[in-house]
Design a protein around this motif. Structure first.
Motif, mmCIF file in Angstrom:
data_model
loop_
_atom_site.group_PDB
_atom_site.id
_atom_site.type_symbol
_atom_site.label_atom_id
_atom_site.label_comp_id
_atom_site.label_asym_id
_atom_site.label_seq_id
_atom_site.Cartn_x
_atom_site.Cartn_y
_atom_site.Cartn_z
ATOM 1 N N ALA A 79 24.256 -6.484 10.158
ATOM 2 C CA ALA A 79 23.022 -6.153 9.445
ATOM 3 C C ALA A 79 22.503 -4.820 9.956
ATOM 4 O O ALA A 79 22.761 -4.430 11.093
ATOM 5 N N SER A 80 21.768 -4.128 9.094
ATOM 6 C CA SER A 80 21.178 -2.846 9.449
ATOM 7 C C SER A 80 19.784 -2.791 8.841
ATOM 8 O O SER A 80 19.540 -3.392 7.798
ATOM 9 N N VAL A 81 18.875 -2.066 9.487
ATOM 10 C CA VAL A 81 17.508 -1.944 8.969
ATOM 11 C C VAL A 81 17.068 -0.484 9.053
ATOM 12 O O VAL A 81 17.423 0.232 10.000
ATOM 13 N N ALA A 82 16.334 -0.062 8.033
ATOM 14 C CA ALA A 82 15.711 1.261 8.027
ATOM 15 C C ALA A 82 14.302 1.074 7.487
ATOM 16 O O ALA A 82 14.122 0.614 6.368
ATOM 17 N N CYS A 83 13.307 1.384 8.292
ATOM 18 C CA CYS A 83 11.909 1.261 7.871
ATOM 19 C C CYS A 83 11.331 2.668 7.751
ATOM 20 O O CYS A 83 11.609 3.529 8.580
ATOM 21 N N ARG A 84 10.526 2.854 6.703
ATOM 22 C CA ARG A 84 9.978 4.174 6.429
ATOM 23 C C ARG A 84 8.522 4.080 5.998
ATOM 24 O O ARG A 84 8.094 3.082 5.435
ATOM 25 N N GLN A 85 7.801 5.162 6.233
ATOM 26 C CA GLN A 85 6.444 5.278 5.710
ATOM 27 C C GLN A 85 6.571 5.598 4.222
ATOM 28 O O GLN A 85 7.215 6.561 3.834
ATOM 29 N N VAL A 86 5.969 4.743 3.385
ATOM 30 C CA VAL A 86 6.051 4.928 1.930
ATOM 31 C C VAL A 86 4.674 5.163 1.316
ATOM 32 O O VAL A 86 4.545 5.250 0.097
ATOM 33 N N GLY A 87 3.678 5.242 2.145
ATOM 34 C CA GLY A 87 2.309 5.469 1.700
ATOM 35 C C GLY A 87 1.440 5.705 2.923
ATOM 36 O O GLY A 87 1.937 5.811 4.043
ATOM 37 N N GLU A 88 0.148 5.766 2.698
ATOM 38 C CA GLU A 88 -0.779 5.933 3.824
ATOM 39 C C GLU A 88 -0.744 4.667 4.686
ATOM 40 O O GLU A 88 -0.872 3.557 4.176
ATOM 41 N N ILE A 89 -0.570 4.833 5.972
ATOM 42 C CA ILE A 89 -0.485 3.686 6.883
ATOM 43 C C ILE A 89 -1.876 3.162 7.207
ATOM 44 O O ILE A 89 -2.784 3.933 7.536
ATOM 45 N N SER A 90 -2.024 1.844 7.091
ATOM 46 C CA SER A 90 -3.249 1.164 7.531
ATOM 47 C C SER A 90 -2.851 -0.221 7.999
ATOM 48 O O SER A 90 -1.779 -0.723 7.667
ATOM 49 N N PHE A 91 -3.718 -0.836 8.768
ATOM 50 C CA PHE A 91 -3.417 -2.125 9.376
ATOM 51 C C PHE A 91 -4.361 -3.193 8.838
ATOM 52 O O PHE A 91 -5.547 -2.935 8.669
ATOM 53 N N THR A 92 -3.823 -4.390 8.596
ATOM 54 C CA THR A 92 -4.655 -5.487 8.099
ATOM 55 C C THR A 92 -5.437 -6.130 9.235
ATOM 56 O O THR A 92 -6.326 -6.924 8.982
ATOM 57 N N GLY A 93 -5.103 -5.795 10.465
ATOM 58 C CA GLY A 93 -5.769 -6.329 11.649
ATOM 59 C C GLY A 93 -4.971 -5.943 12.873
ATOM 60 O O GLY A 93 -3.971 -5.230 12.781
ATOM 61 N N PRO A 94 -5.373 -6.419 14.048
ATOM 62 C CA PRO A 94 -4.632 -6.107 15.269
ATOM 63 C C PRO A 94 -3.216 -6.688 15.222
ATOM 64 O O PRO A 94 -2.989 -7.756 14.662
#
Length: 158
Positions: A79-94
């Protein structure tokens, strides 16, 4: 007593990890099978459930043939994974320093492909690790990717 049970159930559900379902982006056949589907490499996508603006793409082997078509085969640990920023980053909580964000069965019994998000607070970066585990004997095969968070946005930790 009747009011306690629903509250207990809700609190347990709230404490449960938030895992997401992946959407299939596509696949390629890697070996022809006369009966049943071919062996494949499947690419799936999911959005991080607690980090808006980050999407992960997972490629993994899917066994074909009769057993694979019936859901009885055990997929390899590749398995392989690639994660990318696809929009403005924000967090739903800590965020927890380490948390499973994706899990999918790789066999009828006890084998899963998992993705864990880790927070590298020193570098303000989200690190995603994909690996496969099995009840008795897991695999050391793994893959890692990282998404830097803009310096002006601190990652909230629990």
């Amino acid at each position: 007593m009747t009011r306690i049970f629903p509250r207990l159930l809700l609190s347990l559900l709230a404490a449960a990890p938030v895992l997401v379902q992946a959407e299939t982006v596509g696949h390629v056949d890697t070996a022809f099978k006369l009966i049943g589907r071919n062996h494949q490499v499947v690419v799936e996508a999911f959005d991080d459930p607690k980090v808006k603006g980050v999407a992960c793409y997972v490629s993994r082997a899917r066994t074909g043939g009769i057993k694979g078509t019936l859901g009885l085969a055990e997929d390899t640990a590749d398995a392989s994974v690639a994660c990318r920023q696809v929009g403005e980053i924000s967090f739903t909580g800590p965020l927890k320093e380490q948390e499973e964000v994706f899990s999918q069965s790789a066999s009828i019994l006890f084998k899963k492909v998992r993705i864990v998000r880790m927070v590298d607070a020193k570098r303000n970066t989200l690190v995603y690790l994909v690996y496969s585990d099995k009840l008795i004997d897991g695999s050391p095969q793994n893959n890692v990717t990282a998404v830097p968070v803009p310096a002006a946005l601190a990652i909230p930790l629990r």
